[in-house]
Write an enzyme that holds these catalytic residues in place. Structure first.
Site, PDB file in Angstrom:
ATOM      1  N   ASN A 116      40.503  40.547  36.501  1.00  0.00           N
ATOM      2  CA  ASN A 116      41.117  41.643  37.260  1.00  0.00           C
ATOM      3  C   ASN A 116      40.515  41.640  38.666  1.00  0.00           C
ATOM      4  OD1 ASN A 116      41.970  44.093  38.286  1.00  0.00           O
ATOM      5  ND2 ASN A 116      40.782  45.340  36.841  1.00  0.00           N
ATOM      6  N   TRP A 117      41.321  41.198  39.624  1.00  0.00           N
ATOM      7  CA  TRP A 117      40.790  41.082  40.996  1.00  0.00           C
ATOM      8  C   TRP A 117      40.689  42.442  41.685  1.00  0.00           C
ATOM      9  CZ3 TRP A 117      43.886  36.314  43.315  1.00  0.00           C
ATOM     10  CH2 TRP A 117      43.557  35.165  42.581  1.00  0.00           C
ATOM     11  N   LYS A 118      41.267  43.462  41.093  1.00  0.00           N
ATOM     12  CA  LYS A 118      41.275  44.805  41.714  1.00  0.00           C
ATOM     13  C   LYS A 118      41.816  44.698  43.153  1.00  0.00           C
ATOM     14  CE  LYS A 118      37.729  46.234  38.537  1.00  0.00           C
ATOM     15  NZ  LYS A 118      36.627  47.123  38.228  1.00  0.00           N
ATOM     16  N   HIS A 176      43.779  51.604  33.186  1.00  0.00           N
ATOM     17  CA  HIS A 176      42.431  51.217  33.623  1.00  0.00           C
ATOM     18  C   HIS A 176      41.675  52.481  34.034  1.00  0.00           C
ATOM     19  CE1 HIS A 176      39.161  49.559  35.980  1.00  0.00           C
ATOM     20  NE2 HIS A 176      39.365  48.431  35.330  1.00  0.00           N
ATOM     21  N   GLU A 226      39.814  53.152  36.410  1.00  0.00           N
ATOM     22  CA  GLU A 226      39.931  53.517  37.835  1.00  0.00           C
ATOM     23  C   GLU A 226      41.246  54.247  38.096  1.00  0.00           C
ATOM     24  OE1 GLU A 226      39.008  49.621  39.385  1.00  0.00           O
ATOM     25  OE2 GLU A 226      36.967  49.879  38.642  1.00  0.00           O
ATOM     26  N   GLU A 244      36.514  49.271  27.707  1.00  0.00           N
ATOM     27  CA  GLU A 244      35.719  49.199  28.930  1.00  0.00           C
ATOM     28  C   GLU A 244      34.955  50.511  29.106  1.00  0.00           C
ATOM     29  OE1 GLU A 244      37.433  46.192  31.896  1.00  0.00           O
ATOM     30  OE2 GLU A 244      38.563  48.033  32.173  1.00  0.00           O
ATOM     31  N   GLY A 262      31.541  47.669  36.974  1.00  0.00           N
ATOM     32  CA  GLY A 262      31.093  47.473  38.347  1.00  0.00           C
ATOM     33  C   GLY A 262      29.682  47.973  38.609  1.00  0.00           C
ATOM     34  N   SER A 299      31.066  44.721  33.654  1.00  0.00           N
ATOM     35  CA  SER A 299      29.974  43.872  34.121  1.00  0.00           C
ATOM     36  C   SER A 299      29.774  42.601  33.290  1.00  0.00           C
ATOM     37  CB  SER A 299      28.673  44.674  34.218  1.00  0.00           C
ATOM     38  OG  SER A 299      28.816  45.732  35.154  1.00  0.00           O
ATOM     39  N   GLY A 316      36.013  41.902  36.009  1.00  0.00           N
ATOM     40  CA  GLY A 316      36.317  42.355  37.363  1.00  0.00           C
ATOM     41  C   GLY A 316      35.572  41.505  38.375  1.00  0.00           C
ATOM     42  N   GLY A 317      34.437  42.034  38.853  1.00  0.00           N
ATOM     43  CA  GLY A 317      33.669  41.386  39.922  1.00  0.00           C
ATOM     44  C   GLY A 317      33.474  39.883  39.758  1.00  0.00           C
TER      45      GLY A 317
END
Ligand code: PGA
Length: 258
Positions: free
Chosen positions: A12-14, A99, A101, A171, A177, A217, A238-239
Site C-alpha cells: 500500500n503506497w498510500k 483502512h 486511516e 492492522e 507506521g 510496520s 505500507g512504508g
C-alpha cells in the site's frame, strides 16, 4: 485437511509516488521478484499512478493491482470520487476498504465500509477489508469486541459466494507506521480470533479459505516470523513497500518452505 492458503503480499503506497516514479520502481521490483512464483503479489498505488502501473503491467497475473479506496456509488455527481468501474477499466483486481486511516482521518463508518464492500463485490473487485483496534482499545482489553464489531458491520448479510471473495487485513492501529509491530504471538492470536469468527458466522469452509493478512510496520526483518504463524496468510505493507528491494524481500519471505 484443507489446502494451504496461498500467501498474499500487498504493498500500500498510500499518498506516495507520482506517476513518473512507477516505471523505475517496477523495473526493479519485477527483476527482484522474478524467481518468485507461488505468492500472490499486489501493488496498491495512489489513483494517479494506477494508469501508468496498469499500462506497464498489462494485466499481469504475477503482479496485480489494487486501489486504496473507492466510492460506494456506481457513477454520477460525486465530485472527487473514483468508481469501481473506473478501477476495473484499469485492470484493478483488489480494493482496500476500511483502512484505519480512512476510518480515523476521513470518518468512515462500518456502514460506509459495508456499502463499499458490496459495491466492490458487485463490480468484481475483491475487497481487502481492513480491521484493527487502537492502542486505547487494546489497553482496555476491548480488541476482540472491536474486531468483531468491524467484521459484523462490514460483512453482514453477504452471501457465501460473496464471502469467498473477501480478503481480511488485521492492522492494529497502534502498529501502523509507528515501527511498533505486533509480536508474532499477538498477531496470531488476533488472526485466530478472526478465523474463529468466520467459522461461526460463515462456516468452516469459508474460514479455512479466507486469507487474513497482517499489516502494521511489516519489514524485511520481521516478515518471515510473522508469516510463519499458522493463521497469518500474508502481509499488507505500507512504508516498506515504497522501496522495491525491501518490498521484494518481504515477498520472498512469504515463499513457502520446500
Ligand atoms: P505500515 O502501514 O507498513 O507503514 O505500518 C501498513 C498499512 O497501513 O497498510
Amino acid at each position: 485437511m484443507a489446502l494451504p492458503r496461498k500467501k498474499f503480499v500487498a504493498g500500500n503506497w498510500k499518498m506516495n509516488m507520482t506517476s513518473s516514479e512507477v516505471a523505475p520502481y517496477l523495473e526493479v521490483f519485477r527483476q527482484e521478484t522474478e524467481p518468485v512464483n507461488n505468492v500472490d503479489i499486489a501493488i496498491i498505488p495512489p489513483f494517479t499512478a494506477l494508469a501508468k502501473a496498469s499500462e506497464i503491467l498489462g494485466g499481469s497475473q504475477k503482479i496485480r493491482l489494487g486501489a486504496q479506496n473507492m466510492s460506494p456509488e456506481a457513477k454520477g455527481a460525486y465530485t472527487g470520487e473514483i468508481s469501481a468501474a473506473m478501477l476495473r477499466d484499469l485492470f484493478v483486481r483488489y480494493v482496500l476498504v476500511g483502512h484505519s486511516e480512512r476510518r480515523r482521518l476521513f470518518g468512515e463508518t462500518d456502514e460506509l465500509v459495508h456499502r463499499k464492500v458490496v459495491t466492490a463485490l458487485n463490480s468484481e473487485l475483491r475487497p481487502i477489508l481492513c480491521i484493527g483496534e487502537t492502542l486505547e482499545e487494546r489497553q482496555a482489553g476491548q480488541e476482540k469486541a472491536i474486531l468483531e464489531a468491524q467484521l459484523e458491520g462490514a460483512l453482514k448479510a453477504l452471501t457465501q459466494e460473496q464471502l469467498e471473495e473477501i480478503i481480511i487485513a488485521y492492522e492494529p492501529v497502534w502498529a501502523i507506521g509507528t515501527g511498533l509491530t505486533a509480536t508474532p504471538t499477538q498477531a496470531q492470536e488476533a488472526h485466530q480470533f478472526i478465523r474463529d469468527y468466520l467459522k461461526t458466522s460463515a462456516g468452516v469452509e469459508i474460514a479455512d479459505k479466507t486469507r487474513i493478512l497482517y499489516g502494521g510496520s511489516v519489514t524485511a526483518d520481521n516478515a518471515r516470523e510473522l508469516l510463519s504463524q499458522p493463521d497469518i496468510d500474508g502481509a499488507l505493507v505500507g512504508g516498506a513497500s515504497l522501496d522495491p528491494r525491501s518490498f521484494a524481500e518481504i515477498v520472498a519471505a512469504a515463499v513457502p518452505a520446500e
